[in-house]
Design a protein around this motif. Structure first.
Motif, mmCIF file in Angstrom:
data_model
loop_
_atom_site.group_PDB
_atom_site.id
_atom_site.type_symbol
_atom_site.label_atom_id
_atom_site.label_comp_id
_atom_site.label_asym_id
_atom_site.label_seq_id
_atom_site.Cartn_x
_atom_site.Cartn_y
_atom_site.Cartn_z
ATOM 1 N N LEU A 1 6.069 14.754 -4.549
ATOM 2 C CA LEU A 1 4.798 14.552 -5.235
ATOM 3 C C LEU A 1 4.971 13.768 -6.532
ATOM 4 N N ALA A 2 6.073 14.038 -7.253
ATOM 5 C CA ALA A 2 6.304 13.356 -8.521
ATOM 6 C C ALA A 2 6.633 11.880 -8.320
ATOM 7 N N SER A 3 7.304 11.554 -7.227
ATOM 8 C CA SER A 3 7.710 10.161 -7.020
ATOM 9 C C SER A 3 6.688 9.363 -6.225
ATOM 10 N N HIS A 4 5.633 9.977 -5.738
ATOM 11 C CA HIS A 4 4.615 9.283 -4.955
ATOM 12 C C HIS A 4 3.782 8.380 -5.872
ATOM 13 N N PRO A 5 3.515 7.128 -5.470
ATOM 14 C CA PRO A 5 2.786 6.223 -6.351
ATOM 15 C C PRO A 5 1.289 6.509 -6.432
ATOM 16 N N GLY A 6 0.783 7.433 -5.705
ATOM 17 C CA GLY A 6 -0.631 7.767 -5.775
ATOM 18 C C GLY A 6 -1.502 6.914 -4.871
ATOM 19 N N GLY A 7 -0.940 6.113 -3.995
ATOM 20 C CA GLY A 7 -1.725 5.314 -3.071
ATOM 21 C C GLY A 7 -2.262 4.028 -3.663
ATOM 22 N N ARG A 8 -1.854 3.677 -4.845
ATOM 23 C CA ARG A 8 -2.381 2.478 -5.493
ATOM 24 C C ARG A 8 -1.979 1.209 -4.741
ATOM 25 N N LYS A 9 -0.751 1.172 -4.243
ATOM 26 C CA LYS A 9 -0.268 -0.041 -3.581
ATOM 27 C C LYS A 9 -1.069 -0.331 -2.313
ATOM 28 N N TRP A 10 -1.241 0.654 -1.455
ATOM 29 C CA TRP A 10 -1.948 0.388 -0.203
ATOM 30 C C TRP A 10 -3.427 0.153 -0.442
ATOM 31 N N LYS A 11 -3.988 0.771 -1.484
ATOM 32 C CA LYS A 11 -5.385 0.510 -1.797
ATOM 33 C C LYS A 11 -5.579 -0.938 -2.247
ATOM 34 N N ASP A 12 -4.656 -1.435 -3.061
ATOM 35 C CA ASP A 12 -4.731 -2.838 -3.496
ATOM 36 C C ASP A 12 -4.569 -3.788 -2.309
ATOM 37 N N ARG A 13 -3.613 -3.483 -1.443
ATOM 38 C CA ARG A 13 -3.403 -4.333 -0.269
ATOM 39 C C ARG A 13 -4.617 -4.309 0.663
ATOM 40 N N TYR A 14 -5.219 -3.144 0.828
ATOM 41 C CA TYR A 14 -6.405 -3.036 1.680
ATOM 42 C C TYR A 14 -7.572 -3.823 1.089
ATOM 43 N N ALA A 15 -7.754 -3.732 -0.227
ATOM 44 C CA ALA A 15 -8.847 -4.477 -0.868
ATOM 45 C C ALA A 15 -8.622 -5.988 -0.724
ATOM 46 N N ALA A 16 -7.371 -6.438 -0.887
ATOM 47 C CA ALA A 16 -7.069 -7.864 -0.730
ATOM 48 C C ALA A 16 -7.319 -8.315 0.704
ATOM 49 N N GLU A 17 -6.921 -7.501 1.664
ATOM 50 C CA GLU A 17 -7.141 -7.854 3.067
ATOM 51 C C GLU A 17 -8.628 -7.880 3.397
ATOM 52 N N ARG A 18 -9.382 -6.940 2.831
ATOM 53 C CA ARG A 18 -10.816 -6.901 3.068
ATOM 54 C C ARG A 18 -11.493 -8.152 2.503
ATOM 55 N N GLU A 19 -11.074 -8.589 1.321
ATOM 56 C CA GLU A 19 -11.630 -9.801 0.727
ATOM 57 C C GLU A 19 -11.251 -11.046 1.531
ATOM 58 N N ALA A 20 -10.004 -11.091 2.006
ATOM 59 C CA ALA A 20 -9.577 -12.239 2.816
ATOM 60 C C ALA A 20 -10.361 -12.301 4.125
ATOM 61 N N HIS A 21 -10.594 -11.150 4.724
ATOM 62 C CA HIS A 21 -11.365 -11.122 5.976
ATOM 63 C C HIS A 21 -12.811 -11.549 5.727
ATOM 64 N N ALA A 22 -13.389 -11.089 4.626
ATOM 65 C CA ALA A 22 -14.769 -11.467 4.310
ATOM 66 C C ALA A 22 -14.875 -12.975 4.073
ATOM 67 N N ALA A 23 -13.881 -13.552 3.381
ATOM 68 C CA ALA A 23 -13.894 -14.999 3.135
ATOM 69 C C ALA A 23 -13.759 -15.767 4.444
#
Length: 120
Positions: free
Chosen positions: A24-46
Motif C-alpha cells: 500500500l505504501a509503495s503503490h502510486p495511487g493509480g495516477r499513472k494509468w489514469k493519465d494514460r487513459y485520459a491521453a488515450e481517450r483524447e487521442a481517440h476523440a481527436a
C-alpha cells in the motif's frame, strides 16, 4: 508440517500484514494509468473527429457530384445573329449485361466447351 507452532503462525501473520502495508505504501495511487487513459481517450476523440470531418467532406463531394450529374445539359448554338438554346438530359447508361446462357439452354457445372461468345 510447515507451520506447527503458534509462534510460527504469529510470524506468518505479521509478515503478511507487513507485506500488505509495504504494498500500500509503495503503490502510486493509480495516477499513472489514469493519465494514460485520459491521453488515450483524447487521442481517440481527436481521431474520431478527424474521421467524421473526412466523412462529411466526402459526403459533400458526392452530393455535389450527383447534383452536377443530374443537372440538364444546355447546348448553345451561337450562330451570327441568332441564339438558340436546347435543354437535353444526360443519357442514362444502358445495361450491357447479357444472360450467362441462352433461354432454355442451361449448361452443367463443368461444361466449358460451348461458351457463348460476345457479339460486337
Amino acid at each position: 508440517m510447515l507451520f506447527s507452532t503458534p509462534t510460527q503462525f504469529a510470524v506468518l501473520v505479521l509478515v503478511l500484514i507487513a507485506g500488505w502495508l509495504l504494498g500500500l505504501a509503495s503503490h502510486p495511487g493509480g495516477r499513472k494509468w489514469k493519465d494514460r487513459y485520459a491521453a488515450e481517450r483524447e487521442a481517440h476523440a481527436a481521431t474520431r473527429r478527424d474521421a467524421d470531418t473526412r466523412i462529411a467532406a466526402a459526403d459533400a463531394r458526392v452530393t455535389e457530384a450527383e447534383r452536377v450529374h443530374a443537372a440538364p445539359l444546355v447546348e448553345r448554338d451561337m450562330a451570327v445573329g441568332t441564339r438558340t438554346e436546347t435543354v437535353t438530359t444526360r443519357p442514362a447508361a444502358l445495361s450491357a449485361a447479357r444472360p450467362a446462357y441462352p433461354a432454355g439452354d442451361r449448361r452443367g457445372w463443368f461444361d466449358w466447351d460451348n461458351r457463348p461468345t460476345t457479339v460486337r
